[in-house]
Design a protein around this motif. Sequence first.
Motif, PDB file in Angstrom:
ATOM      1  N   THR A 131     -14.995   1.992   3.265  1.00 26.74           N
ATOM      2  CA  THR A 131     -13.815   1.564   4.020  1.00 26.74           C
ATOM      3  C   THR A 131     -12.787   0.807   3.199  1.00 26.74           C
ATOM      4  OG1 THR A 131     -14.966  -0.459   4.752  1.00 26.74           O
ATOM      5  CG2 THR A 131     -15.089   1.478   6.196  1.00 26.74           C
ATOM      6  N   LEU A 132     -13.148   0.303   2.036  1.00 30.92           N
ATOM      7  CA  LEU A 132     -12.205  -0.513   1.264  1.00 30.92           C
ATOM      8  C   LEU A 132     -10.889   0.205   0.935  1.00 30.92           C
ATOM      9  CD1 LEU A 132     -14.463  -2.617  -1.114  1.00 30.92           C
ATOM     10  CD2 LEU A 132     -12.673  -3.498   0.415  1.00 30.92           C
ATOM     11  N   PRO A 133     -10.902   1.480   0.567  1.00 26.19           N
ATOM     12  CA  PRO A 133      -9.607   2.120   0.292  1.00 26.19           C
ATOM     13  C   PRO A 133      -8.656   2.083   1.493  1.00 26.19           C
ATOM     14  CG  PRO A 133     -11.405   3.469  -0.530  1.00 26.19           C
ATOM     15  CD  PRO A 133     -12.030   2.393   0.299  1.00 26.19           C
ATOM     16  N   HIS A 134      -9.222   2.204   2.695  1.00 32.09           N
ATOM     17  CA  HIS A 134      -8.399   2.221   3.901  1.00 32.09           C
ATOM     18  C   HIS A 134      -7.980   0.808   4.300  1.00 32.09           C
ATOM     19  CE1 HIS A 134      -9.771   6.299   3.786  1.00 32.09           C
ATOM     20  NE2 HIS A 134     -11.031   5.904   3.919  1.00 32.09           N
ATOM     21  N   LEU A 135      -8.835  -0.159   4.062  1.00 31.22           N
ATOM     22  CA  LEU A 135      -8.456  -1.552   4.299  1.00 31.22           C
ATOM     23  C   LEU A 135      -7.385  -1.989   3.301  1.00 31.22           C
ATOM     24  CD1 LEU A 135     -11.974  -3.139   4.963  1.00 31.22           C
ATOM     25  CD2 LEU A 135     -10.224  -2.503   6.644  1.00 31.22           C
ATOM     26  N   ARG A 136      -7.462  -1.480   2.098  1.00 36.04           N
ATOM     27  CA  ARG A 136      -6.434  -1.785   1.106  1.00 36.04           C
ATOM     28  C   ARG A 136      -5.071  -1.244   1.572  1.00 36.04           C
ATOM     29  NH1 ARG A 136      -8.809   0.336  -2.877  1.00 36.04           N
ATOM     30  NH2 ARG A 136      -7.607   2.259  -3.156  1.00 36.04           N
ATOM     31  N   ALA A 137      -5.096  -0.058   2.153  1.00 36.43           N
ATOM     32  CA  ALA A 137      -3.839   0.543   2.625  1.00 36.43           C
ATOM     33  C   ALA A 137      -3.216  -0.263   3.755  1.00 36.43           C
ATOM     34  CB  ALA A 137      -4.094   1.981   3.086  1.00 36.43           C
ATOM     35  N   SER A 138      -4.039  -0.883   4.576  1.00 35.43           N
ATOM     36  CA  SER A 138      -3.528  -1.655   5.716  1.00 35.43           C
ATOM     37  C   SER A 138      -3.455  -3.145   5.443  1.00 35.43           C
ATOM     38  CB  SER A 138      -4.433  -1.423   6.938  1.00 35.43           C
ATOM     39  OG  SER A 138      -5.739  -1.953   6.709  1.00 35.43           O
ATOM     40  N   ARG A 139      -3.905  -3.562   4.223  1.00 41.42           N
ATOM     41  CA  ARG A 139      -4.032  -4.982   3.906  1.00 41.42           C
ATOM     42  C   ARG A 139      -4.872  -5.662   4.980  1.00 41.42           C
ATOM     43  NH1 ARG A 139      -0.851  -6.142  -0.341  1.00 41.42           N
ATOM     44  NH2 ARG A 139      -0.935  -8.412   0.001  1.00 41.42           N
ATOM     45  N   GLY A 140      -6.061  -5.091   5.180  1.00 43.12           N
ATOM     46  CA  GLY A 140      -6.898  -5.446   6.310  1.00 43.12           C
ATOM     47  C   GLY A 140      -7.986  -6.464   6.014  1.00 43.12           C
ATOM     48  N   ARG A 141      -8.980  -6.474   6.866  1.00 43.01           N
ATOM     49  CA  ARG A 141     -10.044  -7.475   6.849  1.00 43.01           C
ATOM     50  C   ARG A 141     -11.410  -6.802   6.743  1.00 43.01           C
ATOM     51  NH1 ARG A 141      -7.398 -12.106   9.955  1.00 43.01           N
ATOM     52  NH2 ARG A 141      -5.496 -12.171   8.678  1.00 43.01           N
ATOM     53  N   LEU A 142     -12.250  -7.362   5.881  1.00 40.93           N
ATOM     54  CA  LEU A 142     -13.650  -6.956   5.792  1.00 40.93           C
ATOM     55  C   LEU A 142     -14.478  -8.169   6.199  1.00 40.93           C
ATOM     56  CD1 LEU A 142     -15.861  -4.909   4.965  1.00 40.93           C
ATOM     57  CD2 LEU A 142     -15.706  -5.836   2.639  1.00 40.93           C
ATOM     58  N   ILE A 143     -15.068  -8.092   7.376  1.00 40.91           N
ATOM     59  CA  ILE A 143     -15.818  -9.208   7.960  1.00 40.91           C
ATOM     60  C   ILE A 143     -17.278  -8.789   8.059  1.00 40.91           C
ATOM     61  CG2 ILE A 143     -16.092 -10.659  10.016  1.00 40.91           C
ATOM     62  CD1 ILE A 143     -13.070 -10.030  10.575  1.00 40.91           C
ATOM     63  N   THR A 144     -18.174  -9.661   7.632  1.00 41.20           N
ATOM     64  CA  THR A 144     -19.591  -9.324   7.653  1.00 41.20           C
ATOM     65  C   THR A 144     -20.381 -10.442   8.308  1.00 41.20           C
ATOM     66  OG1 THR A 144     -19.396  -7.973   5.665  1.00 41.20           O
ATOM     67  CG2 THR A 144     -21.599  -8.738   6.255  1.00 41.20           C
ATOM     68  N   VAL A 145     -21.188 -10.064   9.290  1.00 41.47           N
ATOM     69  CA  VAL A 145     -22.073 -11.023   9.947  1.00 41.47           C
ATOM     70  C   VAL A 145     -23.327 -11.163   9.097  1.00 41.47           C
ATOM     71  CG1 VAL A 145     -23.365 -11.569  12.040  1.00 41.47           C
ATOM     72  CG2 VAL A 145     -21.170 -10.369  12.210  1.00 41.47           C
ATOM     73  N   THR A 146     -23.515 -12.330   8.536  1.00 42.37           N
ATOM     74  CA  THR A 146     -24.723 -12.576   7.747  1.00 42.37           C
ATOM     75  C   THR A 146     -25.661 -13.427   8.588  1.00 42.37           C
ATOM     76  OG1 THR A 146     -23.794 -14.503   6.571  1.00 42.37           O
ATOM     77  CG2 THR A 146     -23.463 -12.331   5.593  1.00 42.37           C
ATOM     78  N   SER A 147     -25.906 -14.655   8.184  1.00 42.12           N
ATOM     79  CA  SER A 147     -26.835 -15.535   8.890  1.00 42.12           C
ATOM     80  C   SER A 147     -26.860 -16.846   8.143  1.00 42.12           C
ATOM     81  CB  SER A 147     -28.244 -14.919   8.896  1.00 42.12           C
ATOM     82  OG  SER A 147     -29.222 -15.859   9.315  1.00 42.12           O
ATOM     83  N   VAL A 148     -27.250 -17.914   8.834  1.00 44.20           N
ATOM     84  CA  VAL A 148     -27.560 -19.132   8.079  1.00 44.20           C
ATOM     85  C   VAL A 148     -28.701 -18.859   7.108  1.00 44.20           C
ATOM     86  CG1 VAL A 148     -26.688 -20.706   9.841  1.00 44.20           C
ATOM     87  CG2 VAL A 148     -29.100 -20.000   9.915  1.00 44.20           C
ATOM     88  N   GLY A 149     -29.482 -17.803   7.394  1.00 45.28           N
ATOM     89  CA  GLY A 149     -30.535 -17.364   6.487  1.00 45.28           C
ATOM     90  C   GLY A 149     -30.005 -16.688   5.240  1.00 45.28           C
ATOM     91  N   GLY A 150     -28.693 -16.520   5.141  1.00 45.70           N
ATOM     92  CA  GLY A 150     -28.087 -16.054   3.911  1.00 45.70           C
ATOM     93  C   GLY A 150     -27.702 -17.187   2.986  1.00 45.70           C
ATOM     94  N   VAL A 151     -27.902 -18.410   3.470  1.00 40.54           N
ATOM     95  CA  VAL A 151     -27.598 -19.600   2.678  1.00 40.54           C
ATOM     96  C   VAL A 151     -28.854 -20.435   2.447  1.00 40.54           C
ATOM     97  CG1 VAL A 151     -26.192 -21.712   2.554  1.00 40.54           C
ATOM     98  CG2 VAL A 151     -25.255 -19.652   3.623  1.00 40.54           C
ATOM     99  N   VAL A 152     -29.678 -20.555   3.476  1.00 43.02           N
ATOM    100  CA  VAL A 152     -30.909 -21.351   3.409  1.00 43.02           C
ATOM    101  C   VAL A 152     -32.106 -20.414   3.552  1.00 43.02           C
ATOM    102  CG1 VAL A 152     -32.239 -23.224   4.445  1.00 43.02           C
ATOM    103  CG2 VAL A 152     -29.732 -23.329   4.435  1.00 43.02           C
ATOM    104  N   GLY A 153     -32.957 -20.354   2.523  1.00 43.62           N
ATOM    105  CA  GLY A 153     -34.176 -19.559   2.608  1.00 43.62           C
ATOM    106  C   GLY A 153     -35.127 -20.157   3.625  1.00 43.62           C
ATOM    107  N   GLN A 154     -35.755 -19.280   4.440  1.00 42.46           N
ATOM    108  CA  GLN A 154     -36.552 -19.761   5.566  1.00 42.46           C
ATOM    109  C   GLN A 154     -37.970 -19.193   5.509  1.00 42.46           C
ATOM    110  OE1 GLN A 154     -34.325 -19.358   9.274  1.00 42.46           O
ATOM    111  NE2 GLN A 154     -32.404 -19.485   8.144  1.00 42.46           N
TER     112      GLN A 154
END
Length: 287
Positions: A131-154
């Motif tokens: 999707t990046l080529p198309h987001l580049r064309a629109s000057r868009g947004r790439l949003i990703t749902v991670t988790s607090v588990g992406g910062v603190v190992g559990q």
Amino acid sequence: MPSTSPNAQPKTALITGTSSGIGLAAAVAAAQAGWHTVATMRDTSRADALRQAAADAGVADRIEVRRLDVTDPASVAACVEAVLAEHGRLDAVVNNAGAGHVGTIEQETVADVRAVMEVNFFGVVEVARATLPHLRASRGRLITVTSVGGVVGQPFNEAYCAAKFAVEGFLESLAPVAATTGVTVTLVEPGAVASEFVANVNVDIPAALEAAGPYAPALRNYLDRTANAFAAAQSPADAAATIVAALEADRPALRMQTSEAARGFVATKLKDLDGSATLAVTNGWVA
């Protein structure tokens, strides 16, 4: 922000993993905010709940359901091509699809870990790459749902947190590169959310405890603590509000937590130079 002009074409957002939970709530909330929402899921036969929620919110005409399996490059490419063919643009992507996993490495296989990485990390990579080529064309947004588990190992989340750590590192590294072409990258970090995500982990607790051997006491403590945490979990709609904020903000932050609890938890790690404060928290989950 989506245009409010009656003659303007609304902006298009593609959201993965929308059959339940945060993804479903985000699809409805984005449509309510004026976005044309392409709500994707691996199995479109599970779309009834989304369609009902969209109808109840009065936004059924702004949501279309499409099949997209983030672990299948051909499926990703076909979905993106179809969206571009029909709408001519792609203004935002929300990587939400993912799967939970509970286990410790001594008692599972490397194949188990690879499977967790495939959906939670490589799925994000595949969608971003397509999707990046198309987001580049629109000057868009790439949003990703991670988790607090992406910062603190559990504890007992080794494979899951490894995948989410990988996502955070991947997108934190990509963010300045993407910004040079007008694409904004944002990580949305939920804590405990009351959704089917936890139920879909499919942990048979008695069987897991019986098989845990020397780790059984720690696993019991972890499961008890987790049950208590999810008893006071944030709603999917509240978590989805942060995703919409990332879609709508003029300059969204790189990291956006979905609750005060998530902010406090992540802050423990981000200001913890030697790791001692983080271990002081997580050791207490299993001791």
